[in-house]
Scaffold this motif. Sequence first.
Motif, PDB file in Angstrom:
ATOM      1  N   ASN A   1      -9.387   2.511  -2.315  1.00  0.00           N
ATOM      2  CA  ASN A   1      -9.937   1.241  -1.830  1.00  0.00           C
ATOM      3  C   ASN A   1      -8.951   0.140  -2.215  1.00  0.00           C
ATOM      4  OD1 ASN A   1     -12.571   2.130  -0.818  1.00  0.00           O
ATOM      5  ND2 ASN A   1     -13.004   2.603  -2.951  1.00  0.00           N
ATOM      6  N   LEU A   2      -8.661  -0.749  -1.288  1.00  0.00           N
ATOM      7  CA  LEU A   2      -7.675  -1.782  -1.562  1.00  0.00           C
ATOM      8  C   LEU A   2      -7.967  -3.030  -0.746  1.00  0.00           C
ATOM      9  CD1 LEU A   2      -4.583  -0.822   0.533  1.00  0.00           C
ATOM     10  CD2 LEU A   2      -6.355   0.827   0.103  1.00  0.00           C
ATOM     11  N   MET A   3      -7.322  -4.151  -1.152  1.00  0.00           N
ATOM     12  CA  MET A   3      -7.538  -5.422  -0.471  1.00  0.00           C
ATOM     13  C   MET A   3      -6.919  -5.396   0.924  1.00  0.00           C
ATOM     14  SD  MET A   3      -6.906  -8.208  -3.498  1.00  0.00           S
ATOM     15  CE  MET A   3      -7.897  -8.177  -5.001  1.00  0.00           C
ATOM     16  N   ARG A   4      -7.492  -6.191   1.810  1.00  0.00           N
ATOM     17  CA  ARG A   4      -7.044  -6.193   3.204  1.00  0.00           C
ATOM     18  C   ARG A   4      -5.550  -6.526   3.307  1.00  0.00           C
ATOM     19  NH1 ARG A   4     -10.968  -8.898   5.500  1.00  0.00           N
ATOM     20  NH2 ARG A   4     -11.877  -7.286   6.818  1.00  0.00           N
ATOM     21  N   HIS A   5      -5.059  -7.459   2.501  1.00  0.00           N
ATOM     22  CA  HIS A   5      -3.655  -7.855   2.632  1.00  0.00           C
ATOM     23  C   HIS A   5      -2.706  -6.786   2.092  1.00  0.00           C
ATOM     24  CE1 HIS A   5      -2.729  -8.835  -1.629  1.00  0.00           C
ATOM     25  NE2 HIS A   5      -4.010  -9.148  -1.701  1.00  0.00           N
ATOM     26  N   GLU A   6      -3.224  -5.770   1.404  1.00  0.00           N
ATOM     27  CA  GLU A   6      -2.398  -4.674   0.905  1.00  0.00           C
ATOM     28  C   GLU A   6      -2.462  -3.448   1.816  1.00  0.00           C
ATOM     29  OE1 GLU A   6      -4.137  -3.978  -2.879  1.00  0.00           O
ATOM     30  OE2 GLU A   6      -3.017  -5.569  -3.888  1.00  0.00           O
ATOM     31  N   MET A   7      -3.310  -3.494   2.823  1.00  0.00           N
ATOM     32  CA  MET A   7      -3.595  -2.309   3.629  1.00  0.00           C
ATOM     33  C   MET A   7      -2.363  -1.786   4.359  1.00  0.00           C
ATOM     34  SD  MET A   7      -6.062  -0.212   4.424  1.00  0.00           S
ATOM     35  CE  MET A   7      -7.578  -1.131   4.092  1.00  0.00           C
ATOM     36  N   ASP A   8      -1.651  -2.658   5.070  1.00  0.00           N
ATOM     37  CA  ASP A   8      -0.516  -2.200   5.880  1.00  0.00           C
ATOM     38  C   ASP A   8       0.561  -1.568   5.014  1.00  0.00           C
ATOM     39  OD1 ASP A   8      -1.781  -3.063   8.141  1.00  0.00           O
ATOM     40  OD2 ASP A   8      -0.692  -4.945   8.304  1.00  0.00           O
ATOM     41  N   ARG A   9       0.895  -2.223   3.908  1.00  0.00           N
ATOM     42  CA  ARG A   9       1.942  -1.691   3.035  1.00  0.00           C
ATOM     43  C   ARG A   9       1.520  -0.332   2.466  1.00  0.00           C
ATOM     44  NH1 ARG A   9       2.799  -1.558  -2.263  1.00  0.00           N
ATOM     45  NH2 ARG A   9       0.925  -2.799  -2.654  1.00  0.00           N
ATOM     46  N   HIS A  10       0.268  -0.238   2.067  1.00  0.00           N
ATOM     47  CA  HIS A  10      -0.237   1.027   1.521  1.00  0.00           C
ATOM     48  C   HIS A  10      -0.136   2.146   2.548  1.00  0.00           C
ATOM     49  CE1 HIS A  10      -3.047   3.908  -0.319  1.00  0.00           C
ATOM     50  NE2 HIS A  10      -3.645   3.958   0.870  1.00  0.00           N
ATOM     51  N   CYS A  11      -0.550   1.866   3.784  1.00  0.00           N
ATOM     52  CA  CYS A  11      -0.622   2.909   4.810  1.00  0.00           C
ATOM     53  C   CYS A  11       0.754   3.429   5.220  1.00  0.00           C
ATOM     54  CB  CYS A  11      -1.361   2.384   6.046  1.00  0.00           C
ATOM     55  SG  CYS A  11      -3.144   2.161   5.780  1.00  0.00           S
ATOM     56  N   ILE A  12       1.776   2.578   5.130  1.00  0.00           N
ATOM     57  CA  ILE A  12       3.103   3.017   5.579  1.00  0.00           C
ATOM     58  C   ILE A  12       4.013   3.442   4.425  1.00  0.00           C
ATOM     59  CG2 ILE A  12       3.004   1.557   7.618  1.00  0.00           C
ATOM     60  CD1 ILE A  12       4.834  -0.416   6.243  1.00  0.00           C
ATOM     61  N   THR A  13       3.495   3.356   3.191  1.00  0.00           N
ATOM     62  CA  THR A  13       4.347   3.725   2.053  1.00  0.00           C
ATOM     63  C   THR A  13       3.720   4.826   1.206  1.00  0.00           C
ATOM     64  OG1 THR A  13       3.410   1.869   0.773  1.00  0.00           O
ATOM     65  CG2 THR A  13       5.493   1.482   1.935  1.00  0.00           C
ATOM     66  N   VAL A  14       2.691   4.513   0.427  1.00  0.00           N
ATOM     67  CA  VAL A  14       2.217   5.440  -0.599  1.00  0.00           C
ATOM     68  C   VAL A  14       0.948   6.201  -0.234  1.00  0.00           C
ATOM     69  CG1 VAL A  14       3.263   4.036  -2.413  1.00  0.00           C
ATOM     70  CG2 VAL A  14       0.888   3.596  -1.740  1.00  0.00           C
ATOM     71  N   CYS A  15       0.332   5.903   0.886  1.00  0.00           N
ATOM     72  CA  CYS A  15      -0.928   6.560   1.232  1.00  0.00           C
ATOM     73  C   CYS A  15      -0.718   8.068   1.383  1.00  0.00           C
ATOM     74  CB  CYS A  15      -1.487   5.999   2.534  1.00  0.00           C
ATOM     75  SG  CYS A  15      -3.045   6.774   3.031  1.00  0.00           S
ATOM     76  N   PRO A  16      -1.512   8.898   0.675  1.00  0.00           N
ATOM     77  CA  PRO A  16      -1.361  10.360   0.793  1.00  0.00           C
ATOM     78  C   PRO A  16      -1.720  10.880   2.180  1.00  0.00           C
ATOM     79  CG  PRO A  16      -3.307   9.802  -0.502  1.00  0.00           C
ATOM     80  CD  PRO A  16      -2.556   8.528  -0.305  1.00  0.00           C
ATOM     81  N   MET A  17      -2.444  10.068   2.971  1.00  0.00           N
ATOM     82  CA  MET A  17      -2.803  10.487   4.321  1.00  0.00           C
ATOM     83  C   MET A  17      -1.826   9.963   5.378  1.00  0.00           C
ATOM     84  SD  MET A  17      -5.380  12.448   4.062  1.00  0.00           S
ATOM     85  CE  MET A  17      -5.955  12.535   5.758  1.00  0.00           C
ATOM     86  N   LYS A  18      -0.738   9.381   4.920  1.00  0.00           N
ATOM     87  CA  LYS A  18       0.296   8.916   5.845  1.00  0.00           C
ATOM     88  C   LYS A  18       0.854  10.092   6.639  1.00  0.00           C
ATOM     89  CE  LYS A  18       5.073   7.271   5.731  1.00  0.00           C
ATOM     90  NZ  LYS A  18       6.191   6.877   4.847  1.00  0.00           N
ATOM     91  N   LEU A  19       0.950   9.952   7.940  1.00  0.00           N
ATOM     92  CA  LEU A  19       1.450  11.024   8.799  1.00  0.00           C
ATOM     93  C   LEU A  19       2.971  11.118   8.689  1.00  0.00           C
ATOM     94  CD1 LEU A  19      -0.714  10.583  12.026  1.00  0.00           C
ATOM     95  CD2 LEU A  19      -1.018  12.225  10.177  1.00  0.00           C
ATOM     96  N   VAL A  20       3.458  12.328   8.460  1.00  0.00           N
ATOM     97  CA  VAL A  20       4.897  12.572   8.344  1.00  0.00           C
ATOM     98  C   VAL A  20       5.258  13.811   9.156  1.00  0.00           C
ATOM     99  CG1 VAL A  20       5.082  11.526   6.054  1.00  0.00           C
ATOM    100  CG2 VAL A  20       4.555  13.955   6.254  1.00  0.00           C
ATOM    101  N   ASN A  21       6.544  13.932   9.456  1.00  0.00           N
ATOM    102  CA  ASN A  21       7.027  15.135  10.145  1.00  0.00           C
ATOM    103  C   ASN A  21       7.103  16.298   9.164  1.00  0.00           C
ATOM    104  OD1 ASN A  21       7.362  13.825  12.616  1.00  0.00           O
ATOM    105  ND2 ASN A  21       9.453  13.189  12.117  1.00  0.00           N
ATOM    106  N   CYS A  22       6.912  17.494   9.675  1.00  0.00           N
ATOM    107  CA  CYS A  22       7.079  18.704   8.870  1.00  0.00           C
ATOM    108  C   CYS A  22       8.496  18.734   8.304  1.00  0.00           C
ATOM    109  CB  CYS A  22       6.820  19.936   9.730  1.00  0.00           C
ATOM    110  SG  CYS A  22       7.285  21.504   8.943  1.00  0.00           S
ATOM    111  N   PRO A  23       8.689  19.200   7.055  1.00  0.00           N
ATOM    112  CA  PRO A  23      10.040  19.300   6.486  1.00  0.00           C
ATOM    113  C   PRO A  23      10.992  20.128   7.345  1.00  0.00           C
ATOM    114  CG  PRO A  23       8.384  19.628   4.775  1.00  0.00           C
ATOM    115  CD  PRO A  23       7.654  19.603   6.078  1.00  0.00           C
ATOM    116  N   PHE A  24      10.435  20.984   8.212  1.00  0.00           N
ATOM    117  CA  PHE A  24      11.259  21.855   9.047  1.00  0.00           C
ATOM    118  C   PHE A  24      11.303  21.354  10.493  1.00  0.00           C
ATOM    119  CE2 PHE A  24       9.562  24.175   5.493  1.00  0.00           C
ATOM    120  CZ  PHE A  24      10.688  24.786   4.956  1.00  0.00           C
ATOM    121  N   TYR A  25      11.096  20.032  10.646  1.00  0.00           N
ATOM    122  CA  TYR A  25      11.060  19.416  11.979  1.00  0.00           C
ATOM    123  C   TYR A  25      12.385  19.607  12.710  1.00  0.00           C
ATOM    124  CZ  TYR A  25      10.187  15.828  15.531  1.00  0.00           C
ATOM    125  OH  TYR A  25      10.012  15.171  16.706  1.00  0.00           O
ATOM    126  N   THR A  26      13.503  19.484  11.991  1.00  0.00           N
ATOM    127  CA  THR A  26      14.812  19.537  12.643  1.00  0.00           C
ATOM    128  C   THR A  26      15.183  20.923  13.137  1.00  0.00           C
ATOM    129  OG1 THR A  26      15.855  19.830  10.475  1.00  0.00           O
ATOM    130  CG2 THR A  26      15.707  17.590  11.330  1.00  0.00           C
TER     131      THR A  26
END
Length: 373
Positions: free
Chosen positions: A234-259
């Motif tokens: 749970n976090l403040m609204r003004h911290e939401m965007d930074r959290h979602c694109i940096t440290v959020c564990p649910m941030k979507l990323v490519n598989c390590p074997f994407y390449t």
Amino acid sequence: MDPPMVDIELNQEKIEEAKEEEPLLCCHLFDLEVVHEIAQVLLPGLASACVDNTTGGLFTSPALVAVDVRNEMIDYLTSRSETYVAESVVEEGGPDAETCNNPTEIIEDFIDDFVSSKRNMLSRVSSWLLSDRREDRIDDLVQEMEASGFWLLDTRQIVANILLKNIDFKNNFHCDMKFHKAEELTDHFSQCSYRSVNCMNEGCSASFSALQREKHDAVCLFKVLPCEQNCPGNLMRHEMDRHCITVCPMKLVNCPFYTVGCKSTIPKCTIEKHCTDLLHSHVMYILQGIHKEAAKDDLKHRSEQLQKLSCMSKLSNARDLRSLTLAVKKLDAELGPIEKNLSTTACADDKEKTDLSTHVPEEPENLSDISKT
């Protein structure tokens, strides 16, 4: 014939009773957000009037005329707001006539008319009114006034209160309730929709009318919210965007074997499980890079050999492309050249024989072709 004295006395008593029943105490609370908006447009309007009034002047500057122009502006706006109802309603269709519902826009129109009336001959030139130099001078004067405290926001809000009350004849932005007793008015203040309240979110210092509580809450930067990507945080609204694109564990990323071929996009916290579940597929992608000419079935067979040889420990512990590639290459070298699947080879030979047996030479068109043959 003289009118009966009894009727006169009764009428006077009714008048006195009506006066006693008439509410004397009024609630004058306003929508603080609207008052603040009106107060905010007053200073730029004053600066515009001062700049346009002194354009081309050799001995006068906008700052020197600011006091006089401000007084004229307040008088003008007050007068216009007092006649607004008659001008826009009575003369244009009665109390049900359509009027602008935004008080700030109404006051801005008044300000524009006042600024226009203060322009001298030089400032009326269209090229000056549209020039960047004019806008720069206005901005500079506004900053100078704010820095010197020439017309403080609190003072401007007092003027804004008066203007709003004059133009808000439908009572959409201020309270007009009246009471007989001071105690009744005091009790009303604690319940009035226009009473001033403070934001309860920690870190927010905003104050607003009670009726704007939900509107403010919907945009308050300090409101604590659950993560938009559904992580446990749970976090403040003004911290939401930074959290979602940096440290959020649910941030979507490519598989390590994407390449090398795995095009999966997964939550960051599930990478380990994904690599474990799709280990066979990742090994296949790496083998395809090592043995580019090998058949798919041969690669599957080699993948099974690798996993048996390593007992899965060396391969399953490799969580990134570099480490798994090194492990696969090492084990692949131990197994030696890749063995072609016999069934696959036989099928290929049968297909080749079938193609040859079904091939029929073309008949020559003439004798010269036969002799050449």
